[in-house]
Design a protein around this motif. Structure first.
Motif, PDB file in Angstrom:
ATOM      1  N   CYS A   1      77.038  39.494  51.663  1.00 29.75           N
ATOM      2  CA  CYS A   1      77.956  40.404  52.348  1.00 29.75           C
ATOM      3  C   CYS A   1      79.405  39.995  52.084  1.00 29.75           C
TER       4      CYS A   1
ATOM      5  N   CYS B   1      81.198  38.846  55.722  1.00 27.91           N
ATOM      6  CA  CYS B   1      80.858  37.624  56.480  1.00 27.91           C
ATOM      7  C   CYS B   1      80.151  36.567  55.636  1.00 27.91           C
TER       8      CYS B   1
ATOM      9  N   CYS C   1      73.677  43.998  55.706  1.00 26.38           N
ATOM     10  CA  CYS C   1      73.994  42.605  56.052  1.00 26.38           C
ATOM     11  C   CYS C   1      73.046  42.115  57.149  1.00 26.38           C
TER      12      CYS C   1
ATOM     13  N   CYS D   1      78.903  42.593  62.379  1.00 27.11           N
ATOM     14  CA  CYS D   1      79.418  42.716  61.021  1.00 27.11           C
ATOM     15  C   CYS D   1      79.460  44.209  60.763  1.00 27.11           C
TER      16      CYS D   1
HETATM   17 ZN   LIG Z   1      78.071  40.688  56.954  1.00 27.28          ZN
END
Ligand SMILES: [Zn+2]
Length: 292
Positions: A150, A153, A170, A179
């Protein structure tokens, strides 16, 4: 029972032959080639079920005369140190049917069909394949395995189904963390990545080693359409090649819209402006937008 002065071998690993007087092993190039392919597929991320299916689909003859490849045969071969030539003497006393190791292993006892480095790599891969894939291990729905992360993050981007549509999303979205709650339809993602990797401009600027892998990949992608009977084997080859070509896929499923959305929000699919970064093995990284 009299003790013979010359060595008589009772059994050889299935990929080796024996001389008629059973005094030494015979290297069988065709079988050695198949063993190498099995190790290559394993280090490429394939589990033993997928490898068995692959060999069956390509009608590769088994070593035992049985009709189909069995995943347990594949798995025991991948764990067998005889593949790189090592022999472990065993004691069969006290009713131990499979024997217990007795004394140090003897190297260069068998003709090696692979090297120790390949063997060790396969042991690591086996563990990963076991933990990351289903028990049957032949689900090639996601050919990217663990390559996707991702952009927001850094967590893994995982394969998931949202109302029967396969998507990449994610993993933090499912961990009560905030997220970006956006998903990328898997089919669109795969087409996007493969179209990028198969682009003539990439091939033209690639190093020799990368170029060879890219050309193999292009062949396999073409074959998917022209040779549907070997679809499974083609997707196995594509999966292994992608892993050889790509180091990382960084997924910006919401494009530049980086603000995390809270965990109650609905997961939105295929946001306009989504893109990914394709980082090649030992090479540069490229931005790549969805082709859909
Ligand atoms: Zn993420």
């Amino acid at each position: 029972m009299s003790k013979a002065s010359t060595k008589r071998i009772s059994a050889a690993p299935s990929w080796l032959g024996l001389t008629p007087d059973r005094s030494s092993f015979v290297f069988l190039p065709d079988r050695a080639e198949i063993v190498r392919k099995i190790f290559q597929l394993s280090t490429g991320g394939m589990g033993s079920y997928a490898i068995a299916n692959y060999l069956d689909e390509l009608k590769v003859p088994t070593f035992t005369g049985s009709l189909n490849w069995d995943h347990t045969t594949i798995d025991s071969m991948l764990r067998n140190r005889a593949t790189y030539g090592e022999f472990q003497p065993k004691s069969f006393a006290a009713g131990h049917k499979r024997g217990i190791p007795s004394g140090p292993p003897i190297s260069n006892y068998y003709p090696a069909v692979i090297d120790k480095v390949t063997f060790d790599a396969a042991q690591v891969a086996r563990q990963q394949n076991l933990s990351h894939r289903g028990r049957k291990g032949n689900d090639l729905a996601n050919i990217f395995g663990d390559l996707c992360s991702c952009a927001y993050c850094g967590s893994k981007v995982i394969f998931h189904r949202i109302s029967n549509v396969q998507v990449l999303v994610c993993e933090q979205v499912f961990n009560h963390s905030a997220c970006s709650r956006t998903a990328w339809t898997y089919r669109d993602f795969e087409i996007t990545v493969l179209a990028f990797l198969a682009h003539p401009a990439l091939v033209a600027q690639a190093s020799d080693e990368l170029k060879a892998a890219l050309l193999d990949l292009i062949e396999e992608i073409k074959g998917l359409a022209s040779d549907p009977e070997r679809r499974f084997a083609r997707r196995v080859n594509i999966t292994v090649l992608v892993k050889r070509i790509v180091a990382r896929l960084v997924v910006h499923s919401a494009g530049d819209l980086t603000r995390p959305r809270q965990s109650s929000a609905q997961i939105r699919k295929d946001i306009a402006g989504r893109f990914l970064e394709i980082q090649l093995q030992a090479g540069p990284s490229y931005p790549c937008i969805s082709v859909a």
